[in-house]
Write a protein that holds these residues in place. Structure first.
Motif, PDB file in Angstrom:
ATOM      1  N   GLY A 185      -4.958   6.592  -9.089  1.00 23.06           N
ATOM      2  CA  GLY A 185      -6.354   7.536  -9.312  1.00 23.06           C
ATOM      3  C   GLY A 185      -6.960   7.795  -8.022  1.00 23.06           C
ATOM      4  N   THR A 186      -7.491   6.627  -7.059  1.00 25.64           N
ATOM      5  CA  THR A 186      -8.112   7.083  -6.037  1.00 25.64           C
ATOM      6  C   THR A 186      -7.583   6.244  -4.668  1.00 25.64           C
ATOM      7  N   ALA A 187      -7.722   6.491  -3.354  1.00 22.02           N
ATOM      8  CA  ALA A 187      -7.361   6.004  -2.247  1.00 22.02           C
ATOM      9  C   ALA A 187      -7.973   4.473  -2.306  1.00 22.02           C
ATOM     10  N   VAL A 188      -9.216   4.080  -2.897  1.00 14.60           N
ATOM     11  CA  VAL A 188      -9.761   2.986  -2.672  1.00 14.60           C
ATOM     12  C   VAL A 188      -9.023   2.161  -3.547  1.00 14.60           C
ATOM     13  N   SER A 189      -8.850   2.475  -4.737  1.00 15.52           N
ATOM     14  CA  SER A 189      -7.994   1.610  -5.595  1.00 15.52           C
ATOM     15  C   SER A 189      -6.525   1.245  -4.942  1.00 15.52           C
ATOM     16  N   LEU A 190      -5.808   2.117  -4.544  1.00 10.43           N
ATOM     17  CA  LEU A 190      -4.524   2.046  -3.926  1.00 10.43           C
ATOM     18  C   LEU A 190      -4.641   1.029  -2.637  1.00 10.43           C
ATOM     19  N   ARG A 191      -5.894   1.351  -1.863  1.00 11.39           N
ATOM     20  CA  ARG A 191      -6.020   0.497  -0.722  1.00 11.39           C
ATOM     21  C   ARG A 191      -6.091  -0.944  -1.040  1.00 11.39           C
ATOM     22  N   GLN A 192      -6.806  -1.193  -2.251  1.00 11.82           N
ATOM     23  CA  GLN A 192      -6.875  -2.549  -2.723  1.00 11.82           C
ATOM     24  C   GLN A 192      -5.629  -3.406  -3.156  1.00 11.82           C
ATOM     25  N   HIS A 193      -5.011  -2.338  -3.904  1.00 13.63           N
ATOM     26  CA  HIS A 193      -3.638  -2.928  -4.616  1.00 13.63           C
ATOM     27  C   HIS A 193      -2.684  -3.251  -3.512  1.00 13.63           C
ATOM     28  N   ALA A 204      13.383  -1.629 -22.987  1.00 11.39           N
ATOM     29  CA  ALA A 204      13.935  -0.672 -21.890  1.00 11.39           C
ATOM     30  C   ALA A 204      13.513   0.602 -21.808  1.00 11.39           C
ATOM     31  N   ALA A 205      13.606   1.400 -22.989  1.00  9.38           N
ATOM     32  CA  ALA A 205      13.132   2.835 -23.226  1.00  9.38           C
ATOM     33  C   ALA A 205      11.773   2.967 -22.739  1.00  9.38           C
ATOM     34  N   THR A 206      11.004   2.090 -23.304  1.00 10.10           N
ATOM     35  CA  THR A 206       9.442   2.197 -22.811  1.00 10.10           C
ATOM     36  C   THR A 206       9.152   2.133 -21.332  1.00 10.10           C
ATOM     37  N   ARG A 207      10.214   1.114 -20.892  1.00 11.00           N
ATOM     38  CA  ARG A 207      10.007   0.848 -19.330  1.00 11.00           C
ATOM     39  C   ARG A 207      10.336   2.117 -18.619  1.00 11.00           C
ATOM     40  N   ASP A 208      11.616   2.752 -19.061  1.00  7.30           N
ATOM     41  CA  ASP A 208      12.000   3.936 -18.587  1.00  7.30           C
ATOM     42  C   ASP A 208      10.730   4.870 -18.433  1.00  7.30           C
ATOM     43  N   TYR A 209      10.189   5.112 -19.816  1.00  9.01           N
ATOM     44  CA  TYR A 209       9.115   6.106 -19.889  1.00  9.01           C
ATOM     45  C   TYR A 209       7.859   5.774 -18.779  1.00  9.01           C
ATOM     46  N   MET A 210       7.618   4.356 -18.747  1.00 10.41           N
ATOM     47  CA  MET A 210       6.483   4.054 -17.996  1.00 10.41           C
ATOM     48  C   MET A 210       6.942   4.450 -16.458  1.00 10.41           C
ATOM     49  N   LEU A 211       8.172   4.407 -16.034  1.00 10.44           N
ATOM     50  CA  LEU A 211       8.743   4.685 -14.667  1.00 10.44           C
ATOM     51  C   LEU A 211       8.552   6.270 -14.512  1.00 10.44           C
ATOM     52  N   ALA A 212       8.757   7.096 -15.576  1.00  9.42           N
ATOM     53  CA  ALA A 212       8.857   8.446 -15.669  1.00  9.42           C
ATOM     54  C   ALA A 212       7.478   8.985 -15.648  1.00  9.42           C
ATOM     55  N   HIS A 213       6.515   8.165 -15.813  1.00  6.19           N
ATOM     56  CA  HIS A 213       4.926   8.563 -16.004  1.00  6.19           C
ATOM     57  C   HIS A 213       3.799   7.758 -15.313  1.00  6.19           C
ATOM     58  N   LEU A 214       4.338   7.293 -13.926  1.00  7.88           N
ATOM     59  CA  LEU A 214       3.449   6.307 -13.311  1.00  7.88           C
ATOM     60  C   LEU A 214       2.021   7.041 -12.982  1.00  7.88           C
ATOM     61  N   ASP A 215       2.010   8.388 -13.080  1.00  6.39           N
ATOM     62  CA  ASP A 215       0.766   8.780 -12.552  1.00  6.39           C
ATOM     63  C   ASP A 215      -0.172   9.299 -13.630  1.00  6.39           C
ATOM     64  N   ALA A 216       0.349   8.900 -14.906  1.00  6.57           N
ATOM     65  CA  ALA A 216      -0.465   9.076 -16.280  1.00  6.57           C
ATOM     66  C   ALA A 216      -1.168   7.719 -16.573  1.00  6.57           C
ATOM     67  N   PRO A 217      -2.333   7.910 -17.153  1.00  7.14           N
ATOM     68  CA  PRO A 217      -2.876   6.667 -17.891  1.00  7.14           C
ATOM     69  C   PRO A 217      -2.033   6.056 -18.841  1.00  7.14           C
ATOM     70  N   THR A 237       7.013  10.472   3.022  1.00 10.81           N
ATOM     71  CA  THR A 237       6.425  11.720   2.935  1.00 10.81           C
ATOM     72  C   THR A 237       5.341  11.772   3.776  1.00 10.81           C
ATOM     73  N   ASP A 238       4.555  12.966   3.977  1.00 13.98           N
ATOM     74  CA  ASP A 238       3.390  13.004   4.923  1.00 13.98           C
ATOM     75  C   ASP A 238       2.055  13.241   3.948  1.00 13.98           C
ATOM     76  N   LEU A 239       2.343  12.927   2.884  1.00 16.72           N
ATOM     77  CA  LEU A 239       1.154  13.092   1.724  1.00 16.72           C
ATOM     78  C   LEU A 239       0.155  12.386   2.184  1.00 16.72           C
ATOM     79  N   GLY A 240      -0.981  13.048   1.989  1.00 17.87           N
ATOM     80  CA  GLY A 240      -2.398  12.270   2.012  1.00 17.87           C
ATOM     81  C   GLY A 240      -2.415  10.900   1.225  1.00 17.87           C
ATOM     82  N   VAL A 241      -3.211  10.189   1.700  1.00 20.99           N
ATOM     83  CA  VAL A 241      -3.477   8.611   0.967  1.00 20.99           C
ATOM     84  C   VAL A 241      -4.096   8.979  -0.429  1.00 20.99           C
ATOM     85  N   GLU A 242      -5.035  10.121  -0.695  1.00 21.92           N
ATOM     86  CA  GLU A 242      -5.149  10.352  -1.997  1.00 21.92           C
ATOM     87  C   GLU A 242      -4.384  10.798  -2.943  1.00 21.92           C
TER      88      GLU A 242
END
Length: 316
Positions: free
Chosen positions: A289-297, A214-227, A275-280
């Motif tokens: 990481g990239t808009a292409v990857s987001l689009r695929q997922h 559980a603690a690691t899952r919380d860590y993952m949620l707090a760092h979704l933008d990181a590798p 939000t109005d954030l761009g796709v990138e």
């Protein structure tokens, strides 16, 4: 006119299953307070139906009301495998054919499968009844691990409370996340639950302090933008990679990679909706990481591209 939900009440019905549609769908409203769904209940011959909790209900309608349905819901009944002993009539099987959208909750999947609505389709039911369901209906692509399956015009859910998850999913599909989240708050329930029903299967977990993820899952949620690689996550949980992967699957019903991808998709969807954030930038913040990857997922998960998703779900 509100979207009409018709619930089919059967003998030995599961009380919560029968109550879910009226509770959840009736809570969905426009900003001005108008109901988005009308919920009515029927039984064959409009006769009383009993449950094992010691009471009966008397529906207001017979099966003819199914002709007016936009969506039909078949709740679960106790003794799901016994559905094939003739207690479910041919009249009901016939009445279920050709409906615009059919949903089942828990062992209600036995009813719609017996009516032929699940042939060749993916579906789920309560994990405890999954082996018998698979024997009765080998032509159905059964997935016993998920909370619900959306196959377009036919949707199935796992046991009991998963009917709540499916109802919220349908509201979200029909009217967007804002309406669904409002309903969830009104019903005092989470807008979505992580993982699948595999996490609820009765199997012992090792005891011991710090043994969970559980603690690691919380860590993952707090760092979704990181590798986040598997070895680092296992290190955070103070486990070997093998032990961490096994424990993670036992607790969530998913592998760490699949769970992480789902959380990133959900975060990206929230950003696109709110939000109005761009796709990138959405892709970066969600960890793709990239808009292409987001689009695929995103296309794999919900079938649309990011901008199309934003146009659909950022309704005024």
């Amino acid at each position: 006119m509100p979207h009409r939900i018709v619930v089919v009440a059967l003998d030995h019905f599961a009380p919560l299953d029968l109550g879910v549609p009226g509770q959840v769908f009736r809570a969905a409203r426009t900003p001005s307070g108008e109901r988005l769904y009308e919920v009515v209940t029927c039984s064959e011959g409009r006769r009383p139906v009993r449950c094992e909790a010691g009471y009966a209900v008397l529906p207001d309608h017979d099966l003819d009301v199914l002709d007016t349905a936009d969506t039909v819901v078949v709740p679960g009944i106790h003794g799901g495998p016994a559905l094939l002993d003739g207690t479910i009539s041919g009249a009901l099987h016939k009445a279920l054919q050709g409906r615009p959208r059919v949903m089942s909750i828990c062992t209600g999947a036995f009813v719609i499968a017996a009516a032929g609505l699940l042939d060749g389709r993916p579906a789920t039911t309560h994990w405890r009844d999954a082996p018998r369901f698979a024997r009765f209906f080998p032509q159905v692509k059964l997935d016993p691990d998920v909370l619900f399956v959306d196959d377009g015009d036919v949707l199935t859910s796992a046991g009991v409370a998963a009917g709540l998850d499916l109802a919220l999913h349908v509201i979200r599909r029909d009217h967007g996340s804002e309406v669904a989240n409002t309903v969830a708050r009104r019903c005092v329930m989470p807008p979505w639950r992580d993982g699948g029903q595999a996490q609820y299967i009765d199997r012992p977990l090792p005891d011991g302090p710090g043994g969970g993820t559980a603690a690691t899952r919380d860590y993952m949620l707090a760092h979704l933008d990181a590798p986040l690689d598997l070895a680092a996550l296992a290190g955070h949980a103070r486990m070997s990679v093998r032990t961490f992967t096994r424990r993670f699957r036992e607790e969530t019903g998913q592998s760490p990679a699949k769970w992480l991808t789902e959380q990133r998709i959900r975060h990206a969807r929230r950003l696109l909706e709110t939000t109005d954030l761009g796709v990138e930038e959405v892709a970066r913040r969600a960890g793709f990481g990239t808009a292409v990857s987001l689009r695929q997922h995103l296309h794999t998960a919900v079938g649309v591209a990011p901008l199309a998703y934003r146009r659909t779900f950022r309704r005024t």
